[in-house]
Design a protein around this motif. Structure first.
Motif: not given
Length: 220
Positions: A159-164, A196-201, A204-210
Motif C-alpha cells: 500500500r505504501m509503495r503504490h502511494l510513494s 539490494i540493501r541500499t534498494h530496500l532501505r 526508510l527515507t520515503e516512509l517518514p515523508e509520506m
C-alpha cells in the motif's frame, strides 16, 4: 471502482477489494457501502458483507458497529517489519544467485517493463513489475516459495509503495534494480548484497515523508 462482471463469490469480491486497497484505489478512511458494491458486482449484500469481514481480518478494513466499514490506515510498524524481513531474506537470495550464475533474462525483461511503465506514468504496472523482478530473483535462487511467503507479509508495505511511487522518482528505483542485476550478472555477491540493501532501505527515507504529507493515511 470498476465493477466485477464475473464475480459470483465472497472470495472474488474480497480479492477485488484487496487489490483496490493495495493499489490505493480505495484510500485509508474511505467508507465501504455494502449496497453500492453489491450493485456494482451484481450480487446480494451477503457475499459483500463476507468480503468485508475477510478484508478486516487482513488488517485492511475496520468494521465499526452501527457506523459501517472503513478502509484501515496503513500500519507503519507493519511496513517497517516487512521491510526488515525482506532485507534479511533478499540479502541471502542475491548471494545464492551470484554464486550459481543462473539465467537472469526474466529480471532483465522486468527492468524494460519498468522503464516503459515509468515513462507512461503507470504506477500500478510499475509496482507489479517491481514485484515480479524480486520474484524472479527468488526463482533464480531456487526458492520461489520464499517470495510467495514474503507476499503474504507485505500487504501494508505494498500500500505504501503504490502511494510513494506516485510521488518519488521511479527512475531511482530502476537504477537500484539495475545495480542489483549488474552485480548478479557479474557473480559479485558482495556488490549484490550492498545493492539490494541500499534498494530496500530507500523506504526508510520515503516512509517518514509520506507520513508527514499524509498523516491521516497512517497509524502506528
Amino acid at each position: 471502482m470498476i465493477p466485477i462482471r464475473s464475480a459470483s463469490t465472497a472470495q472474488q469480491v474480497h480479492d477485488w477489494l484487496y487489490r483496490c486497497v493495495l493499489r490505493g484505489d480505495l484510500l485509508p478512511g474511505m467508507r465501504l457501502s455494502e449496497t453500492e458494491i453489491a450493485a456494482q458486482v451484481g450480487l446480494s449484500r451477503q457475499p459483500v458483507r463476507e468480503a468485508f469481514i475477510r478484508l478486516a481480518s487482513d488488517g485492511l478494513a475496520e468494521i465499526r458497529p452501527q457506523r459501517g466499514t472503513y478502509i484501515g490506515r496503513i500500519s507503519v510498524r507493519a511496513v517497517l517489519s516487512a521491510r526488515l524481513i525482506r532485507e534479511a531474506v533478499e540479502s541471502d537470495l542475491v548471494r545464492m544467485v551470484a554464486a550459481s550464475r543462473p539465467d537472469l533474462t526474466a529480471m532483465e525483461a522486468e527492468l524494460e517493463l519498468q522503464a516503459r511503465a515509468d515513462a507512461a506514468g503507470d504506477v500500478p504496472a510499475f509496482v507489479e513489475s517491481d514485484d515480479r523482478f524480486h520474484g524472479a530473483m527468488a526463482e533464480a535462487a531456487g526458492h520461489p516459495a520464499v517470495w510467495q511467503d514474503l507476499e503474504r507479509l507485505k500487504a501494508q508495505m505494498n500500500r505504501m509503495r503504490h502511494l510513494s511511487m506516485r510521488v518519488f522518482d521511479r527512475s531511482a528505483t530502476i537504477a537500484q534494480h539495475r545495480a542489483v542485476l549488474t552485480a548478479l550478472q557479474a557473480g559479485d555477491g558482495d556488490a549484490a548484497e550492498t545493492a539490494i540493501r541500499t534498494h530496500l532501505r530507500q523506504m526508510l527515507t520515503e516512509l517518514p515523508e509520506m507520513v508527514r504529507t499524509h498523516p491521516d493515511y497512517f497509524t502506528d
